[in-house]
Scaffold this motif. Structure first.
Motif, PDB file in Angstrom:
ATOM      1  N   LEU A   1       0.838  -1.197   0.000  1.00 45.85           N
ATOM      2  CA  LEU A   1       0.000   0.000   0.000  1.00 45.85           C
ATOM      3  C   LEU A   1       0.878   1.255   0.000  1.00 45.85           C
ATOM      4  N   ILE A   2       1.913   1.228   0.816  1.00 47.67           N
ATOM      5  CA  ILE A   2       2.813   2.387   0.881  1.00 47.67           C
ATOM      6  C   ILE A   2       3.514   2.596  -0.463  1.00 47.67           C
ATOM      7  N   GLU A   3       3.977   1.494  -1.053  1.00 46.16           N
ATOM      8  CA  GLU A   3       4.620   1.596  -2.367  1.00 46.16           C
ATOM      9  C   GLU A   3       3.646   2.221  -3.371  1.00 46.16           C
ATOM     10  N   SER A   4       2.413   1.745  -3.337  1.00 49.22           N
ATOM     11  CA  SER A   4       1.415   2.238  -4.280  1.00 49.22           C
ATOM     12  C   SER A   4       1.145   3.720  -4.042  1.00 49.22           C
ATOM     13  N   LEU A   5       1.109   4.099  -2.784  1.00 46.84           N
ATOM     14  CA  LEU A   5       0.881   5.505  -2.437  1.00 46.84           C
ATOM     15  C   LEU A   5       2.056   6.373  -2.891  1.00 46.84           C
ATOM     16  N   GLU A   6       3.201   5.751  -3.037  1.00 51.21           N
ATOM     17  CA  GLU A   6       4.358   6.495  -3.546  1.00 51.21           C
ATOM     18  C   GLU A   6       4.372   6.521  -5.078  1.00 51.21           C
ATOM     19  N   GLY A   7       3.337   5.967  -5.686  1.00 49.02           N
ATOM     20  CA  GLY A   7       3.244   5.995  -7.146  1.00 49.02           C
ATOM     21  C   GLY A   7       4.039   4.895  -7.816  1.00 49.02           C
ATOM     22  N   LYS A   8       4.126   3.751  -7.117  1.00 52.31           N
ATOM     23  CA  LYS A   8       4.884   2.643  -7.701  1.00 52.31           C
ATOM     24  C   LYS A   8       4.002   1.412  -7.838  1.00 52.31           C
ATOM     25  N   ARG A   9       4.603   0.353  -8.371  1.00 54.09           N
ATOM     26  CA  ARG A   9       3.912  -0.931  -8.418  1.00 54.09           C
ATOM     27  C   ARG A   9       3.673  -1.408  -6.990  1.00 54.09           C
ATOM     28  N   GLY A  10       2.592  -2.121  -6.786  1.00 56.23           N
ATOM     29  CA  GLY A  10       2.287  -2.574  -5.427  1.00 56.23           C
ATOM     30  C   GLY A  10       3.059  -3.817  -5.032  1.00 56.23           C
ATOM     31  N   ASN A  11       4.374  -3.713  -5.053  1.00 49.19           N
ATOM     32  CA  ASN A  11       5.199  -4.827  -4.599  1.00 49.19           C
ATOM     33  C   ASN A  11       5.463  -4.685  -3.107  1.00 49.19           C
ATOM     34  N   PRO A  12       5.069  -5.671  -2.295  1.00 49.67           N
ATOM     35  CA  PRO A  12       5.351  -5.567  -0.865  1.00 49.67           C
ATOM     36  C   PRO A  12       6.851  -5.423  -0.620  1.00 49.67           C
ATOM     37  N   ARG A  13       7.186  -4.683   0.424  1.00 53.30           N
ATOM     38  CA  ARG A  13       8.599  -4.516   0.750  1.00 53.30           C
ATOM     39  C   ARG A  13       9.070  -5.678   1.598  1.00 53.30           C
ATOM     40  N   ILE A  14      10.369  -5.837   1.607  1.00 61.36           N
ATOM     41  CA  ILE A  14      10.945  -6.879   2.439  1.00 61.36           C
ATOM     42  C   ILE A  14      11.165  -6.297   3.827  1.00 61.36           C
ATOM     43  N   LYS A  15      10.618  -6.988   4.831  1.00 57.45           N
ATOM     44  CA  LYS A  15      10.706  -6.461   6.192  1.00 57.45           C
ATOM     45  C   LYS A  15      11.665  -7.301   7.006  1.00 57.45           C
ATOM     46  N   PRO A  16      12.375  -6.753   7.991  1.00 61.25           N
ATOM     47  CA  PRO A  16      12.411  -5.337   8.328  1.00 61.25           C
ATOM     48  C   PRO A  16      13.110  -4.521   7.238  1.00 61.25           C
ATOM     49  N   PRO A  17      13.064  -3.187   7.308  1.00 57.99           N
ATOM     50  CA  PRO A  17      12.410  -2.335   8.320  1.00 57.99           C
ATOM     51  C   PRO A  17      10.893  -2.324   8.177  1.00 57.99           C
ATOM     52  N   PHE A  18      10.217  -2.204   9.309  1.00 62.56           N
ATOM     53  CA  PHE A  18       8.776  -2.127   9.327  1.00 62.56           C
ATOM     54  C   PHE A  18       8.332  -0.678   9.102  1.00 62.56           C
TER      55      PHE A  18
END
Lengths: 162, 370, 453
Positions: free
Chosen positions: C177-194
């Motif tokens: 969701l955050i990636e998408s809000l940044e105008g990118k593809r909705g690829n989940p990030r690798i956590k951490p960092p949270f």
């Protein structure tokens, strides 16, 4: 492709939602807007223009436009039926709706009628499971679909084109 | 007056190593080397943000740290998980890891065309190595394999999307090395592909490096296409005076012919640092245009240390990978119940001494000579 | 009848607009918070309330808030997750559509507690008209002085923006969701960092579900302790359940978490029983990714206790004999429904929605879909069922984000509880094409339906 002064104002308003320098965040809303202004689909030219407006590279726009299912990268009919087919709608007979549209218009999912009026798409869950079967029609939902309702929607689509 | 940095002790498959805080499990394991190092298909130490995607490097963390020795419930991507002091990691000693890795290899292969016989990457392909070491002999996949529309990336780079494992390395390379990106990952899910959307040729001066980072045969050198098999070519180190890059390269030769130019690679298959200590990315001119031996100053045969098919060839100066199994198993070496070399007749002859084809007749003669 | 905290006034005429909402007691919580409470005190109240995240994972909201990093001079963000896309779930849409100011009111309180001066609602693009309703509501709140600079003279600045998605279930995962809000593809990030440390534009971020944020309003108004008195045990307060499938009254219900599953399905106050006089076969009580349960295990736990509509009771028995509360998407299947086909549509859904970043999910979801289709069409073999089981096992837990698990669990549970139905498809291929297999009729098989022309 070029936006008018008025359209550019709208773009500026979108960009104002984000902090300085984060204008890339406006990409998704701007693509929606561009698609709407461009006859319901995103041409390569339109996407390049969006890239220019947001000062990003074209590939960044293509990557996003191809990721999300709401962007049409091919021209579509004037009326697009997007029928949900996921579990809860399937339980309530979405397959019959798709079959009925085929019966009436002769188009299968992904196809457009020859006169360019109707496009049929099947989509995954639209979050209206309690009102199934349902479809998306432009910015709205049409719920509790029946054969009669489909007839009415087709008539509506034809009337709109005239 | 610099204070001595506190090092973290981490135990991987019963071998303890000391590393600096912030080191990932994978890099700690690379410090040990050999079999305890998890395979990595998408992580690339010289590309920021790479890793975490392919899931081949999953390991089990049996104890989080000395302070908090609880195990981690899920397997973690070793390339993106940093070590803690006193962490205990299980890689090849964990059945869960073996099982999961086995699954990942199978997933990576179900849609792979398995066209190694006509693939230019064959012989130096990480997916081949991975399947050989962690895969199974047969596939349980019985459906049609995925295909893509052909996509032309210009005169230098050949794209075979069906072979791609979506490691994103080439995307990071374009962003970070060539600083100009025209290709990217388009679409999503199982239809995601590397492409430029509208066909554009990739012609940035440093874009050729995507070929070196590609772990499979998805991006290969068009100027080398179908010219030869890598195991028939001889790698030599060479350099030239280049105004764009370090000019330190590896030539893949056959006789006096330069068939291919690549960057020099380390034992993990990654681009080596140059003599000046910078990452040894090379420019397109060196890679694609300088194909005459007179363009280069030959330094000598390359040291081939990759744990891979080509290292099976008898190269001069070959460095064997570190053998750690005995250490992992507390002195036992279950891999070597019998050393085939000692009993096989074939190995009593040094194959590299055979000039021309090794027919049975030649072979018998040589054996008699022994 | 249970108490309603969120939807009590959802049907008051004109409640969608500020004037009526305000007249009905709206925005009291904002006044209370800004005038009488410190941000820490608000977090404390939410902690005391025992509110658990309503998006699906059920993580305590107060705890999530307290993890937010607060480095000097770095902005913090609150993002409301309205990317409601889990099959069976449509509760947030209902809340936002009918009583949008409740969400905005909750957001102002939460933004104050977290120190977010710029908060976002990320709403799925398909809910376009809901987005417009929210935008109107935000503008009304701005005009009334509840958003903007120096709200109610407290010195606290806050603005809210509505961000549309564009059709991607994966963007419900907070880092996607955050990636998408940044105008990118909705690829989940690798956590951490949270996200609590590095979220939106690299700044500390809290992502909360719509319903969780709306629940902040009654928590502030009545106090966390009062809120915690509702419900049962650790399942405090009320929960929105969106019920669908073969029931008489599909829709969104606010329940106090102290009623039984049986009551929820059969009482007239809620689902009103199974439609067309049929029998209950199975149910997926928390959105498509939680395990399906057959009727017998749904109404009573394996220990024979009555199963309640609470987080604990629904998950009683683990995955072997239990399920999860999830997002509250309650999908009911009657005796005529085919579990294999339903599981197939879910597998197709997850294949369609996989972002394609990591190998097990990208390749595994498509593989499962193909096998399920094969079995559903009567072309499967017994070994396909075992293969399916093995594939889901190798996806689960090995992916970057929980979509892998979400794709694996429904398949696993379907095989676990309905293996005989899968086997029936294999052994009766021609019959499988013309009729569904009903668990409710094990003892007394249904008449074979005549093939439809």
């Amino acid at each position: 492709m070029k936006f008018s002064e008025e359209q550019l104002k709208k773009v500026e308003e979108m960009i104002s939602h984000y902090p300085e320098g984060k204008q890339k965040s406006a990409l998704i809303p701007l693509l929606h807007y561009t698609q709407q202004q461009n006859g319901g689909w995103l041409s390569a030219e339109a996407m390049d223009y969006v890239a220019e407006l947001l000062k990003i590279t074209s590939i960044e726009v293509y990557e996003v436009a191809t990721f999300y299912s709401m962007y049409n990268l091919q021209p579509v009919g004037k009326t697009v039926f997007e029928v949900c087919q996921t579990g809860p709608c399937m339980l309530r007979g979405s397959d019959d709706i798709v079959a009925y549209i085929y019966e009436k218009l002769g188009i299968k999912p992904g196809q457009t009628t020859e006169d360019g009026l109707f496009t049929l798409k099947t989509v995954e869950c639209l979050g209206a499971c309690g009102y199934a079967p349902m479809m998306q029609l432009g910015p709205d939902y049409r719920e509790h679909l029946t054969k009669e309702k489909i007839d009415a929607l087709i008539a509506e689509g034809k009337a709109k084109a005239n | 007056m610099s204070e001595q940095k506190q090092l973290f002790k981490v135990t991987i498959d019963n071998i303890t190593v000391e590393v600096e805080p912030g080191t990932t499990i994978l890099n700690a394991a690379r410090k040990i080397g050999g079999d305890v190092t998890p395979p990595a298909m998408c992580y690339y130490s010289k590309l920021k943000d790479s890793g975490g995607k392919c899931r081949t490097c999953l390991v089990e963390v049996a104890a989080g740290s000395t302070a908090d020795p609880r195990p981690m419930p899920k397997l973690v991507a070793s390339c993106r998980t940093t070590v803690m002091d006193g962490m205990v990691v299980k890689n090849i000693t964990s059945d869960r890891v073996t099982d999961a890795r086995n699954g990942v290899v199978e997933f990576l292969l179900i849609n792979h065309p398995l066209d190694c016989p006509i693939c230019d990457q064959a012989g130096e392909c990480h997916l081949q190595d991975l399947s050989y070491e962690h895969g199974k002999g047969a596939s349980r996949y019985e459906f049609k394999r995925r295909t893509f529309d052909k996509h032309d990336l210009g005169p230098y780079i050949q794209l075979h999307m069906t072979r791609c494992i979506l490691c994103y390395r080439c995307v990071y390379t374009a962003d970070q090395v060539s600083k100009e990106r025209r290709h990217g990952v388009l679409s999503r899910g199982d239809h995601a592909e590397i492409a430029t959307y509208i066909e554009k040729s990739l012609d940035n001066d440093f874009i050729g490096n995507v070929i070196d980072v590609c772990p499979v045969g998805a991006l290969t050198d068009k100027t080398f296409r179908f010219k030869n098999r890598v195991w028939f070519t001889k790698p030599v180190d060479a350099h030239c005076n280049c105004d764009k890059c370090s000019g330190e390269v590896q030539l893949w030769m056959r006789g006096d012919e330069v068939l291919r130019v690549t960057a020099r690679k380390d034992e993990w298959g990654e681009v080596k640092d140059t003599t000046k200590g910078e990452p040894g990315w090379i420019c397109n001119t060196c890679r694609f245009e300088r194909k005459k031996i007179s363009d280069w100053v030959i330094e000598g045969p390359s040291q081939v240390s990759r744990h891979s098919v080509i290292s099976q060839g008898h190269y001069v100066g070959m460095k064997k990978p570190n053998e750690t199994v005995a250490k992992v198993m507390g002195g036992r070496d279950p891999k070597l119940l019998m050393n085939i070399k000692d009993v096989s007749e074939v190995n009593q002859v040094e194959l590299s001494e055979i000039k021309g084809p090794a027919t049975s007749q030649v072979f018998k003669q040589l054996k008699k000579g022994n | 009848m249970g108490r309603k905290l969120l939807l009590e006034k959802a049907h008051v005429e004109g409640i969608r607009h500020y004037d009526v909402y305000r007249r009905e007691g709206g925005y009291r919580s904002v006044e209370k918070v800004l005038k009488t409470m410190s941000p820490e005190a608000v977090v404390e109240e939410v902690k005391k309330s025992g509110l658990r995240g309503r998006g699906g994972a059920g993580f305590p909201t107060g705890m999530k808030w307290s993890f937010l990093a607060k480095p000097e001079g770095v902005p913090r963000y609150l993002v409301v997750n309205a990317d409601e896309s889990e099959p069976g779930t449509f509760k947030d849409r209902y809340l936002m559509e009918f009583i949008p100011h409740l969400l905005i009111e909750g957001m102002i309180c939460a933004s104050y507690a977290l120190g977010s001066n710029r908060s976002y609602i990320y709403i799925r693009g398909e809910y376009w008209w809901v987005k417009e309703i929210l935008e109107v509501a935000v503008q009304e709140a701005r005009n009334a002085g509840f958003l903007g600079k120096n709200i109610l003279g407290s010195g606290f600045d806050c603005d809210i923006f509505v961000q549309p998605g564009a059709g991607a279930y994966i963007c419900g995962e907070e880092t996607a969701l955050i990636e998408s809000l940044e105008g990118k593809r909705g690829n989940p990030r690798i956590k951490p960092p949270f996200p609590a440390v590095k979220g939106l534009w690299g700044c500390p971020t809290v992502v909360n579900n719509v319903e969780s944020i709306a629940a902040v309003v009654p928590i502030v108004n009545e106090g966390g302790e009062e809120y915690a008195k509702l419900g049962t045990g650790k399942s405090t307060g009320t929960k929105l359940i969106s019920a669908c499938g073969n029931i008489n009254k599909p829709g969104v219900y606010e329940i106090e978490m102290n009623i039984s599953v049986e009551e929820f399905i059969y009482s007239d106050e809620y689902c009103g029983g199974i439609a067309n006089g049929k029998k209950l076969k199975a149910c997926i009580p928390g959105g498509s990714s939680v395990p399906i349960l057959p009727a017998n295990l749904l109404l009573k736990t394996a220990k024979g206790e009555t199963r309640m509509m609470t987080y604990e009771s629904l998950s009683d028995g683990g995955f072997a004999t239990g399920t999860m509360m999830g997002s509250g998407g309650f999908i009911v299947m009657d005796e005529d429904q085919c579990v294999v086909k339903h599981t197939y549509t879910l597998a197709r859904f997850y294949r369609h929605e996989s972002c394609g970043q990591c190998s097990p999910c990208r390749e595994g979801t498509g593989w499962m879909e193909k096998i399920l289709l094969k079995i559903d069409q009567g072309k499967g073999s017994m070994s396909d069922i075992d293969l399916l089981w093995d594939i889901q096992r190798k996806i689960e837990g090995n992916t970057i984000c929980p979509l892998g698990d979400a794709a694996a669990w429904p398949v696993a549970a379907a095989i676990r509880h309905f293996r005989d139905e899968f086997e029936w498809h294999v052994t009766n291929p021609s019959e499988a094409l013309v009729r569904n297999y009903g668990l409710a009729n094990y003892a007394k098989p249904l008449e074979i339906a005549a093939p439809t022309a």
